[in-house]
Design an enzyme around this catalytic site. Structure first.
Site, PDB file in Angstrom:
ATOM      1  N   LYS A  45     -11.488  -8.694 -65.715  1.00 52.13           N
ATOM      2  CA  LYS A  45     -10.397  -8.883 -66.681  1.00 52.13           C
ATOM      3  C   LYS A  45      -9.168  -9.425 -65.965  1.00 52.13           C
ATOM      4  CE  LYS A  45      -7.652  -5.271 -67.944  1.00 52.13           C
ATOM      5  NZ  LYS A  45      -6.236  -5.611 -67.784  1.00 52.13           N
ATOM      6  N   ASN A  46      -8.807  -8.771 -64.843  1.00 53.28           N
ATOM      7  CA  ASN A  46      -7.549  -9.135 -64.186  1.00 53.28           C
ATOM      8  C   ASN A  46      -7.609 -10.472 -63.458  1.00 53.28           C
ATOM      9  OD1 ASN A  46      -6.450  -6.847 -65.192  1.00 53.28           O
ATOM     10  ND2 ASN A  46      -6.311  -5.735 -63.245  1.00 53.28           N
ATOM     11  N   ARG A  68       1.313  -7.034 -71.286  1.00 48.12           N
ATOM     12  CA  ARG A  68       2.381  -7.321 -70.335  1.00 48.12           C
ATOM     13  C   ARG A  68       2.035  -8.481 -69.421  1.00 48.12           C
ATOM     14  NH1 ARG A  68       6.189  -3.896 -69.576  1.00 48.12           N
ATOM     15  NH2 ARG A  68       6.323  -4.745 -67.487  1.00 48.12           N
ATOM     16  N   CYS A 107       6.275   0.712 -70.467  1.00 45.68           N
ATOM     17  CA  CYS A 107       4.854   0.923 -70.766  1.00 45.68           C
ATOM     18  C   CYS A 107       4.429   2.269 -70.236  1.00 45.68           C
ATOM     19  CB  CYS A 107       3.994  -0.218 -70.246  1.00 45.68           C
ATOM     20  SG  CYS A 107       3.440  -0.037 -68.587  1.00 45.68           S
ATOM     21  N   ARG A 114       7.697  -0.975 -64.863  1.00 43.06           N
ATOM     22  CA  ARG A 114       7.150  -2.318 -64.646  1.00 43.06           C
ATOM     23  C   ARG A 114       8.185  -3.416 -64.903  1.00 43.06           C
ATOM     24  NH1 ARG A 114       0.959  -3.750 -65.780  1.00 43.06           N
ATOM     25  NH2 ARG A 114       0.036  -1.755 -65.763  1.00 43.06           N
ATOM     26  N   LYS A 129       8.876  -6.710 -52.672  1.00 39.93           N
ATOM     27  CA  LYS A 129       7.838  -5.693 -52.909  1.00 39.93           C
ATOM     28  C   LYS A 129       6.553  -6.460 -53.246  1.00 39.93           C
ATOM     29  CE  LYS A 129       7.151  -1.646 -55.766  1.00 39.93           C
ATOM     30  NZ  LYS A 129       7.599  -0.812 -56.848  1.00 39.93           N
ATOM     31  N   SER A 162       3.678  -7.538 -55.393  1.00 37.36           N
ATOM     32  CA  SER A 162       3.352  -7.499 -56.828  1.00 37.36           C
ATOM     33  C   SER A 162       2.261  -8.515 -57.139  1.00 37.36           C
ATOM     34  CB  SER A 162       4.611  -7.809 -57.639  1.00 37.36           C
ATOM     35  OG  SER A 162       4.264  -8.308 -58.912  1.00 37.36           O
ATOM     36  N   VAL A 163       1.219  -8.030 -57.806  1.00 38.77           N
ATOM     37  CA  VAL A 163       0.108  -8.908 -58.181  1.00 38.77           C
ATOM     38  C   VAL A 163       0.611  -9.986 -59.149  1.00 38.77           C
ATOM     39  CG1 VAL A 163      -2.118  -8.959 -59.395  1.00 38.77           C
ATOM     40  CG2 VAL A 163      -1.599  -7.090 -57.831  1.00 38.77           C
ATOM     41  N   ASP A 177      -5.808   1.372 -59.949  1.00 31.38           N
ATOM     42  CA  ASP A 177      -6.632   1.297 -61.153  1.00 31.38           C
ATOM     43  C   ASP A 177      -7.870   2.199 -61.091  1.00 31.38           C
ATOM     44  OD1 ASP A 177      -4.843  -0.422 -62.268  1.00 31.38           O
ATOM     45  OD2 ASP A 177      -6.077  -2.214 -62.136  1.00 31.38           O
ATOM     46  N   ILE A 223       1.803   3.197 -56.219  1.00 35.48           N
ATOM     47  CA  ILE A 223       2.100   1.889 -56.821  1.00 35.48           C
ATOM     48  C   ILE A 223       2.977   2.029 -58.063  1.00 35.48           C
ATOM     49  CG2 ILE A 223       1.092  -0.264 -57.730  1.00 35.48           C
ATOM     50  CD1 ILE A 223       0.370   0.262 -54.777  1.00 35.48           C
ATOM     51  N   ARG A 229      -9.804  -2.573 -74.281  1.00 34.23           N
ATOM     52  CA  ARG A 229      -8.962  -3.580 -73.606  1.00 34.23           C
ATOM     53  C   ARG A 229      -9.596  -4.037 -72.294  1.00 34.23           C
ATOM     54  NH1 ARG A 229      -3.874  -1.539 -71.587  1.00 34.23           N
ATOM     55  NH2 ARG A 229      -4.048  -3.528 -70.555  1.00 34.23           N
TER      56      ARG A 229
HETATM   57  C1  UD1 Z   1      -1.611  -5.738 -61.921  1.00 37.65           C
HETATM   58  C2  UD1 Z   1      -2.859  -5.356 -62.681  1.00 37.65           C
HETATM   59  C3  UD1 Z   1      -2.931  -3.851 -62.894  1.00 37.65           C
HETATM   60  C4  UD1 Z   1      -2.787  -3.123 -61.576  1.00 37.65           C
HETATM   61  C5  UD1 Z   1      -1.561  -3.597 -60.806  1.00 37.65           C
HETATM   62  C6  UD1 Z   1      -1.450  -3.015 -59.408  1.00 37.65           C
HETATM   63  C7  UD1 Z   1      -3.288  -7.302 -64.077  1.00 37.65           C
HETATM   64  C8  UD1 Z   1      -3.312  -7.876 -65.442  1.00 37.65           C
HETATM   65  N1  UD1 Z   1      -2.842  -6.032 -63.970  1.00 37.65           N
HETATM   66  O1  UD1 Z   1      -0.496  -5.378 -62.725  1.00 37.65           O
HETATM   67  O2  UD1 Z   1      -4.179  -3.541 -63.500  1.00 37.65           O
HETATM   68  O3  UD1 Z   1      -2.640  -1.734 -61.810  1.00 37.65           O
HETATM   69  O4  UD1 Z   1      -1.584  -5.038 -60.680  1.00 37.65           O
HETATM   70  O5  UD1 Z   1      -2.596  -3.290 -58.681  1.00 37.65           O
HETATM   71  O6  UD1 Z   1      -3.693  -7.932 -63.120  1.00 37.65           O
HETATM   72  N2  UD1 Z   1       7.222  -4.421 -59.822  1.00 37.65           N
HETATM   73  C9  UD1 Z   1       8.596  -4.542 -59.740  1.00 37.65           C
HETATM   74  N3  UD1 Z   1       9.159  -5.725 -60.122  1.00 37.65           N
HETATM   75  C10 UD1 Z   1       8.417  -6.783 -60.584  1.00 37.65           C
HETATM   76  C11 UD1 Z   1       7.016  -6.653 -60.661  1.00 37.65           C
HETATM   77  C12 UD1 Z   1       6.445  -5.447 -60.261  1.00 37.65           C
HETATM   78  O7  UD1 Z   1       9.288  -3.611 -59.331  1.00 37.65           O
HETATM   79  O8  UD1 Z   1       9.002  -7.824 -60.898  1.00 37.65           O
HETATM   80  C13 UD1 Z   1       6.587  -3.140 -59.414  1.00 37.65           C
HETATM   81  C14 UD1 Z   1       5.838  -2.454 -60.565  1.00 37.65           C
HETATM   82  O9  UD1 Z   1       6.686  -1.689 -61.378  1.00 37.65           O
HETATM   83  C15 UD1 Z   1       4.839  -1.607 -59.788  1.00 37.65           C
HETATM   84  C16 UD1 Z   1       4.513  -2.475 -58.558  1.00 37.65           C
HETATM   85  O10 UD1 Z   1       5.583  -3.431 -58.466  1.00 37.65           O
HETATM   86  O11 UD1 Z   1       5.458  -0.427 -59.359  1.00 37.65           O
HETATM   87  C17 UD1 Z   1       3.209  -3.225 -58.631  1.00 37.65           C
HETATM   88  O12 UD1 Z   1       3.126  -3.918 -59.862  1.00 37.65           O
HETATM   89  P1  UD1 Z   1       2.336  -5.284 -60.003  1.00 37.65           P
HETATM   90  O13 UD1 Z   1       1.493  -5.500 -58.799  1.00 37.65           O
HETATM   91  O14 UD1 Z   1       3.298  -6.350 -60.383  1.00 37.65           O
HETATM   92  O15 UD1 Z   1       1.411  -4.956 -61.242  1.00 37.65           O
HETATM   93  P2  UD1 Z   1       0.957  -5.959 -62.378  1.00 37.65           P
HETATM   94  O16 UD1 Z   1       0.836  -7.318 -61.843  1.00 37.65           O
HETATM   95  O17 UD1 Z   1       1.804  -5.713 -63.591  1.00 37.65           O
END
Ligand code: UD1
Length: 418
Positions: free
Chosen positions: A22-23, A92, A116, A121, A162, A164-165, A306, A328, A398
């Site tokens: 999915k991701n 999101r 959420c 996030r 930080k 972030s995926v 996850d 995380i 989902r």
């Molecule tokens: C993706 C995955 C989700 C997984 C997560 C972490 C998808 C669709 N979802 O979510 O299943 O749990 O990676 O492996 O691929 N953060 C900030 N600022 C930002 C962006 C993120 O502070 O601008 C923080 C978030 O609040 C969180 C951390 O960074 O604490 C990691 O989030 P992130 O890696 O961005 O998660 P997603 O990409 O939303």
């Protein structure tokens, strides 16, 4: 609203074919907005989230068909330059549309994702990098209003504060059409990010990865190409944990085991036995659990957040003072009160849960609250005596393709009630 009824106790015994990730599917489908043209993306799981994304893309003006796990895309121009709140609120990951669309068009407006269930996030990491690339950003009436005056985005030398995926994916996509060479540091390197890169490279983008540094040579345009999505490592990990918790035996097909290298090392220490059967096919079994004192979630290659909820279930009937620390997301424990309804002994201390084994768990009425947490409720139901009813199972739909069918094939007494 549909519910799930599971009669326990039950064991997982059988064969499961892992679906496409999915991701990985979501950002790859999104990235097709970078270019005109057609392509076919295979091994896309038939899920609420993928179908929802397809409706967002259609709403923006892309022609998209989804049948038998294959998405056919015919893109010309994005005719609508707004992603509405109703869409972004429900998924999101749609924020990742911003980078590629603003790289191709001078303006785009996307609703700010709200809070959420698993944490705040924020999207600051996405916006900071885009601003550096020359995008003007205003927050107005709950929307991110993005525009650029320059002909193409500027390439950037940028270090994410930080990991972030989503931000890594968003900025990589934007950088493929930027003017010059972008160097992104402290990137997420999850297999889902790598799959996006491999798709973009097939489309003609020049990208190199060196540990957490990603270099992208921007170009004026890309040519869409066909692609097969990687298998879903989180789906595989969830079923492995279900087999471990119930001391069952499961053959998993279409699984790239290297994508779960670190968690599998931990599972082996806990008693998981693995036998390779064929290419990407393994037999997993577990007769007894050796508890481990502390497991912490971490960015890839570390233990995935996850799989945190599903991991907790292993300790519901094994070990004392087992600690699982979530690093995380700040608030990813909404499954804990639901697990307690089965009779589990869990305490939450800041971002760490402490689990003490109990002799017996009993079926209960519980509510699915988020995607991965909901799978932990299925495992707890299998460990419990009697009937469990799980409501709000749209969360499971989902992210787990045909989960009720797959579990039924493994001998689980499970029914979906309308
Ligand atoms: C993706 C995955 C989700 C997984 C997560 C972490 C998808 C669709 N979802 O979510 O299943 O749990 O990676 O492996 O691929 N953060 C900030 N600022 C930002 C962006 C993120 O502070 O601008 C923080 C978030 O609040 C969180 C951390 O960074 O604490 C990691 O989030 P992130 O890696 O961005 O998660 P997603 O990409 O939303």
């Amino acid at each position: 609203m549909q519910e799930l009824v599971i009669k326990g106790p039950g064991k997982i015994n059988g064969t499961i074919e892992i679906s496409g990730s999915k991701n990985a599917s979501l950002p790859i489908l999104i990235s097709t907005v970078l270019s005109k043209g057609s392509c076919v993306i295979g091994n896309v799981p038939n899920l609420r989230d993928t179908k929802f994304l397809i409706s967002i893309l259609s709403n923006l003006g892309c022609k998209v068909n989804f049948k038998n796990n294959v998405v056919a895309i015919h893109n010309s121009t994005i005719s609508k330059k707004v992603a509405d709140y109703d869409y972004v609120r429900q998924m999101r990951a749609s924020i990742v549309l911003l980078g590629p669309i603003i790289a191709r068009y001078p303006s785009f407006k996307i609703a700010l994702p709200g809070g959420c269930a698993i944490g705040t996030r924020s999207i600051d990491l996405h916006l900071d990098a885009l601003k550096k690339m020359g995008v003007q950003i205003k927050i107005l009436n709950g929307y991110v209003v993005a525009s650029r005056k320059i002909k193409r985005l500027n390439a950037i030398n940028h270090r994410f504060s930080k990991i972030s995926v989503g931000a890594t994916q968003n900025i990589i996509m934007a950088a493929t059409l930027a003017n010059g060479i972008s160097i992104l540091k402290n990137c997420a390197i999850e297999p889902e990010v790598m799959d996006l890169i491999s798709f973009l490279m097939k489309c003609g983008s020049k990208i190199t990865v060196n540990q957490r540094t990603i270099k992208i040579i921007g170009s004026e345009n890309l040519n869409l190409s066909n692609h097969e999505i990687i298998p879903d490592r989180i789906e595989a990990g969830s079923y492995i944990l279900a087999a471990m918790a119930t001391k069952g035996k499961i053959t998993i097909k279409n699984f790239l085991i290297e994508h779960l290298e670190e968690p599998i090392k931990i599972f082996k220490k806990m008693g998981l036995k693995i036998k390779k059967i064929d290419t990407n096919e393994y037999l997993f079994s577990c007769n007894a659990i050796k508890p481990i004192n502390l497991i912490q979630t971490k960015e890839y290659p570390g233990f995935p957040t996850d799989l945190q909820a599903q991991l907790i279930t292993i300790f519901l009937k094994n070990g004392n003072k087992s600690k699982i620390k979530e690093n995380i997301f700040e608030n990813r424990f909404i499954h804990v009160p639901e697990l307690k309804r089965f009779g589990a002994d869990i305490t939450l201390n800041s971002n760490t849960v402490i689990v003490n084994k109990v002799k017996e768990l009993n079926g209960a009425e519980v509510m699915a609250t988020d995607l991965r947490g909901s799978f932990s409720l299925i495992i707890a139901a299998l460990l419990s005596k009697g009937e469990t009813t799980i409501s709000r199972i749209y969360h499971l739909d989902r992210g787990y393709e045909d989960f009720d069918l797959k579990l039924k094939q493994c001998g689980v007494n499970i029914k979906r009630k309308k």
